[in-house]
Design a protein around this motif. Structure first.
Motif, PDB file in Angstrom:
ATOM      1  N   LEU A  72      -3.119  -0.183   1.570  1.00 24.41           N
ATOM      2  CA  LEU A  72      -2.190  -1.538   1.804  1.00 24.41           C
ATOM      3  C   LEU A  72      -2.317  -2.094   3.003  1.00 24.41           C
ATOM      4  O   LEU A  72      -2.408  -3.371   3.201  1.00 24.41           O
ATOM      5  CB  LEU A  72      -0.719  -1.014   1.716  1.00 24.41           C
ATOM      6  CG  LEU A  72      -0.270  -0.507   0.089  1.00 24.41           C
ATOM      7  CD1 LEU A  72       1.033  -0.036   0.310  1.00 24.41           C
ATOM      8  CD2 LEU A  72      -0.361  -1.807  -0.821  1.00 24.41           C
ATOM      9  N   ALA A  73      -2.452  -1.182   4.021  1.00 22.61           N
ATOM     10  CA  ALA A  73      -2.764  -1.735   5.383  1.00 22.61           C
ATOM     11  C   ALA A  73      -4.332  -2.293   5.612  1.00 22.61           C
ATOM     12  O   ALA A  73      -4.202  -3.379   6.247  1.00 22.61           O
ATOM     13  CB  ALA A  73      -2.855  -0.468   6.485  1.00 22.61           C
ATOM     14  N   LYS A  74      -5.206  -1.872   4.934  1.00 23.64           N
ATOM     15  CA  LYS A  74      -6.427  -2.499   5.081  1.00 23.64           C
ATOM     16  C   LYS A  74      -6.389  -3.749   4.431  1.00 23.64           C
ATOM     17  O   LYS A  74      -7.021  -4.978   4.795  1.00 23.64           O
ATOM     18  CB  LYS A  74      -7.551  -1.762   4.089  1.00 23.64           C
ATOM     19  CG  LYS A  74      -9.004  -2.098   4.182  1.00 23.64           C
ATOM     20  CD  LYS A  74      -9.889  -1.240   3.602  1.00 23.64           C
ATOM     21  CE  LYS A  74     -11.190  -1.917   3.528  1.00 23.64           C
ATOM     22  NZ  LYS A  74     -12.362  -1.038   2.638  1.00 23.64           N
ATOM     23  N   HIS A 106       8.096  -1.691   4.501  1.00 25.66           N
ATOM     24  CA  HIS A 106       8.665  -2.543   3.451  1.00 25.66           C
ATOM     25  C   HIS A 106       8.067  -3.795   2.902  1.00 25.66           C
ATOM     26  O   HIS A 106       7.988  -4.014   1.801  1.00 25.66           O
ATOM     27  CB  HIS A 106       9.908  -2.921   4.464  1.00 25.66           C
ATOM     28  CG  HIS A 106      10.745  -3.868   3.976  1.00 25.66           C
ATOM     29  ND1 HIS A 106      11.561  -3.685   3.225  1.00 25.66           N
ATOM     30  CD2 HIS A 106      10.856  -5.404   4.325  1.00 25.66           C
ATOM     31  CE1 HIS A 106      12.375  -5.069   2.661  1.00 25.66           C
ATOM     32  NE2 HIS A 106      11.797  -5.950   3.487  1.00 25.66           N
ATOM     33  N   HIS A 107       7.433  -4.408   3.822  1.00 24.98           N
ATOM     34  CA  HIS A 107       6.561  -5.818   3.410  1.00 24.98           C
ATOM     35  C   HIS A 107       5.491  -5.322   2.624  1.00 24.98           C
ATOM     36  O   HIS A 107       5.235  -6.031   1.613  1.00 24.98           O
ATOM     37  CB  HIS A 107       6.153  -6.528   4.590  1.00 24.98           C
ATOM     38  CG  HIS A 107       7.309  -7.263   5.440  1.00 24.98           C
ATOM     39  ND1 HIS A 107       7.885  -6.823   6.699  1.00 24.98           N
ATOM     40  CD2 HIS A 107       8.167  -8.071   4.712  1.00 24.98           C
ATOM     41  CE1 HIS A 107       8.989  -7.843   6.705  1.00 24.98           C
ATOM     42  NE2 HIS A 107       9.303  -8.323   5.724  1.00 24.98           N
ATOM     43  N   TRP A 108       4.745  -4.479   3.165  1.00 22.70           N
ATOM     44  CA  TRP A 108       3.639  -4.040   2.240  1.00 22.70           C
ATOM     45  C   TRP A 108       4.066  -3.804   0.548  1.00 22.70           C
ATOM     46  O   TRP A 108       3.341  -4.175  -0.413  1.00 22.70           O
ATOM     47  CB  TRP A 108       2.888  -2.710   2.567  1.00 22.70           C
ATOM     48  CG  TRP A 108       2.114  -2.934   3.690  1.00 22.70           C
ATOM     49  CD1 TRP A 108       1.178  -3.902   4.072  1.00 22.70           C
ATOM     50  CD2 TRP A 108       1.673  -2.099   4.792  1.00 22.70           C
ATOM     51  NE1 TRP A 108       0.549  -3.889   5.051  1.00 22.70           N
ATOM     52  CE2 TRP A 108       0.663  -2.804   5.742  1.00 22.70           C
ATOM     53  CE3 TRP A 108       2.144  -0.832   5.177  1.00 22.70           C
ATOM     54  CZ2 TRP A 108       0.289  -2.100   6.787  1.00 22.70           C
ATOM     55  CZ3 TRP A 108       1.752  -0.247   6.277  1.00 22.70           C
ATOM     56  CH2 TRP A 108       0.720  -0.692   7.329  1.00 22.70           C
ATOM     57  N   LEU A 109       5.160  -3.068   0.452  1.00 22.13           N
ATOM     58  CA  LEU A 109       5.506  -2.518  -0.719  1.00 22.13           C
ATOM     59  C   LEU A 109       6.054  -3.750  -1.717  1.00 22.13           C
ATOM     60  O   LEU A 109       5.757  -3.906  -2.877  1.00 22.13           O
ATOM     61  CB  LEU A 109       6.376  -1.497  -0.805  1.00 22.13           C
ATOM     62  CG  LEU A 109       5.935  -0.161  -0.129  1.00 22.13           C
ATOM     63  CD1 LEU A 109       7.010   1.033  -0.027  1.00 22.13           C
ATOM     64  CD2 LEU A 109       4.770   0.366  -1.234  1.00 22.13           C
ATOM     65  N   PHE A 134      -6.061  -2.314  -6.252  1.00 23.05           N
ATOM     66  CA  PHE A 134      -6.962  -1.138  -5.535  1.00 23.05           C
ATOM     67  C   PHE A 134      -6.163  -0.039  -5.306  1.00 23.05           C
ATOM     68  O   PHE A 134      -6.737   0.706  -4.730  1.00 23.05           O
ATOM     69  CB  PHE A 134      -7.185  -1.924  -3.981  1.00 23.05           C
ATOM     70  CG  PHE A 134      -5.837  -2.577  -3.511  1.00 23.05           C
ATOM     71  CD1 PHE A 134      -5.101  -1.739  -2.741  1.00 23.05           C
ATOM     72  CD2 PHE A 134      -5.683  -3.875  -3.481  1.00 23.05           C
ATOM     73  CE1 PHE A 134      -3.876  -2.294  -1.862  1.00 23.05           C
ATOM     74  CE2 PHE A 134      -4.470  -4.331  -2.743  1.00 23.05           C
ATOM     75  CZ  PHE A 134      -3.565  -3.496  -1.932  1.00 23.05           C
ATOM     76  N   GLU A 135      -5.110   0.034  -6.121  1.00 20.28           N
ATOM     77  CA  GLU A 135      -4.255   1.317  -6.010  1.00 20.28           C
ATOM     78  C   GLU A 135      -4.440   2.027  -7.388  1.00 20.28           C
ATOM     79  O   GLU A 135      -3.809   3.169  -7.783  1.00 20.28           O
ATOM     80  CB  GLU A 135      -2.892   1.284  -5.619  1.00 20.28           C
ATOM     81  CG  GLU A 135      -2.673   0.258  -4.423  1.00 20.28           C
ATOM     82  CD  GLU A 135      -2.958   1.321  -3.193  1.00 20.28           C
ATOM     83  OE1 GLU A 135      -3.446   2.547  -3.264  1.00 20.28           O
ATOM     84  OE2 GLU A 135      -2.291   1.039  -1.801  1.00 20.28           O
ATOM     85  N   SER A 136      -4.904   1.735  -8.311  1.00 18.60           N
ATOM     86  CA  SER A 136      -4.864   1.930  -9.815  1.00 18.60           C
ATOM     87  C   SER A 136      -5.326   3.362 -10.185  1.00 18.60           C
ATOM     88  O   SER A 136      -4.758   4.100 -10.688  1.00 18.60           O
ATOM     89  CB  SER A 136      -5.850   1.002 -10.691  1.00 18.60           C
ATOM     90  OG  SER A 136      -7.208   0.772 -10.283  1.00 18.60           O
ATOM     91  N   ASP A 137      -6.256   3.938  -9.178  1.00 16.18           N
ATOM     92  CA  ASP A 137      -6.766   5.275  -9.427  1.00 16.18           C
ATOM     93  C   ASP A 137      -5.849   6.218  -9.155  1.00 16.18           C
ATOM     94  O   ASP A 137      -5.765   7.515  -9.157  1.00 16.18           O
ATOM     95  CB  ASP A 137      -8.175   5.377  -8.794  1.00 16.18           C
ATOM     96  CG  ASP A 137      -8.183   5.145  -7.339  1.00 16.18           C
ATOM     97  OD1 ASP A 137      -7.619   4.068  -6.880  1.00 16.18           O
ATOM     98  OD2 ASP A 137      -8.687   5.988  -6.688  1.00 16.18           O
ATOM     99  N   LEU A 138      -4.883   5.869  -8.046  1.00 12.55           N
ATOM    100  CA  LEU A 138      -3.855   6.444  -7.829  1.00 12.55           C
ATOM    101  C   LEU A 138      -2.557   6.612  -8.316  1.00 12.55           C
ATOM    102  O   LEU A 138      -1.509   7.208  -8.137  1.00 12.55           O
ATOM    103  CB  LEU A 138      -3.363   6.175  -6.318  1.00 12.55           C
ATOM    104  CG  LEU A 138      -4.768   6.463  -5.132  1.00 12.55           C
ATOM    105  CD1 LEU A 138      -4.357   5.870  -3.824  1.00 12.55           C
ATOM    106  CD2 LEU A 138      -5.140   7.765  -5.094  1.00 12.55           C
ATOM    107  N   CYS A 139      -2.347   5.455  -9.241  1.00 14.80           N
ATOM    108  CA  CYS A 139      -1.241   5.290  -9.841  1.00 14.80           C
ATOM    109  C   CYS A 139      -0.698   6.064 -10.943  1.00 14.80           C
ATOM    110  O   CYS A 139      -1.431   6.357 -11.803  1.00 14.80           O
ATOM    111  CB  CYS A 139      -1.330   3.617 -10.439  1.00 14.80           C
ATOM    112  SG  CYS A 139       0.315   3.270 -11.359  1.00 14.80           S
ATOM    113  N   ALA A 140       0.568   6.692 -11.329  1.00 11.65           N
ATOM    114  CA  ALA A 140       0.811   7.498 -12.107  1.00 11.65           C
ATOM    115  C   ALA A 140       1.160   7.061 -13.482  1.00 11.65           C
ATOM    116  O   ALA A 140       0.758   7.858 -14.408  1.00 11.65           O
ATOM    117  CB  ALA A 140       2.257   8.251 -11.577  1.00 11.65           C
ATOM    118  N   ALA A 141       1.167   5.506 -13.440  1.00  8.28           N
ATOM    119  CA  ALA A 141       1.516   4.893 -14.694  1.00  8.28           C
ATOM    120  C   ALA A 141       0.180   4.764 -15.336  1.00  8.28           C
ATOM    121  O   ALA A 141      -0.088   5.009 -16.566  1.00  8.28           O
ATOM    122  CB  ALA A 141       2.184   3.594 -14.688  1.00  8.28           C
TER     123      ALA A 141
END
Length: 215
Positions: free
Chosen positions: A13-15, A176-179, A198-205
């Motif tokens: 998220l920061a990147k 707060h803002h990233w999310l 860019f987070e899909s490989d970490l996503c529980a769903a």
């Protein structure tokens, strides 16, 4: 998520957005407070459209008191619940003038005591106006925290507590803002854009189904 996964989630998220900002347009802590009060059950876009002309003539509590409730309604009637919001904004402006010398207090309890200001609004103001590492949980953050497995919880306060517990200190200020932005533009309620996430490989769903939520 494991602590390593949480760290990686925030690192990405920061990147992607090193310096996130509120999408509400404001001039100072007071106009931010007004905007956040107006944003309840309304979009930031609709609030900005209403406040653009308003903030050209009003940017202090005293100016708002002088404007009056009826004239304020003329500026914000395009926003849902504008009658009650106008009443609260005039009332809180009186309090700021009479009790805080026209300044917005940088204190959560003091903010929450103002008319129309709840916990979420107070935390947003503390974060955005005063750079406090607070995490105000709105519908976007609640969805992202539960869907991804970042910080699951059955209600807003549970998610807030979970996020406080798992979010590394170096990411707390901007979490707060990233999310919010991630939930608003990628992890959407009805059509999450998993294929460009860019987070899909970490996503529980995604892990649970084995496929992105949207093809």
């Amino acid at each position: 998520m494991t602590p390593d996964s949480v760290e990686e989630f925030y690192r990405r998220l920061a990147k992607d957005n090193p310096n996130p900002r509120s999408e509400l347009v404001f001039k100072n802590p007071y106009t931010l407070l007004v905007s956040v009060v107006l944003s309840a059950q309304a979009t930031d876009v609709s609030v900005n459209k209403a406040t653009e002309p308003l903030f050209k003539i009003v940017d202090t509590p005293q100016q708002m008191v002088d404007l009056g409730e009826d004239r304020l309604k003329d500026y914000i009637r395009s926003i849902g619940l504008y009658n009650n919001k106008a009443k609260n904004i005039i009332a809180l402006s009186h309090i700021l003038v009479e009790k805080y010398q026209g300044q917005v207090p940088a204190d959560q309890k003091a903010l929450e005591a103002l008319p129309g200001v709840g916990r979420k609004t107070a935390l947003v103001v503390l974060n955005v106006a005063f750079n406090r590492p607070t995490i105000a949980v709105d519908t976007h953050i609640f969805r992202v925290a539960n869907r991804t497995g970042l910080a699951p919880g059955k209600d807003v306060r549970a998610v807030e507590k979970a996020l406080e517990d798992v979010t590394p200190e170096k990411y707390r200020l901007h979490a707060h803002h990233w999310l919010i932005l991630f939930g608003r533009y990628i992890c959407k309620a009805r059509k999450p854009e998993c294929l460009r996430c860019f987070e899909s490989d970490l996503c529980a769903a995604v892990k649970e189904t084995g496929i992105p939520l949207q093809s």
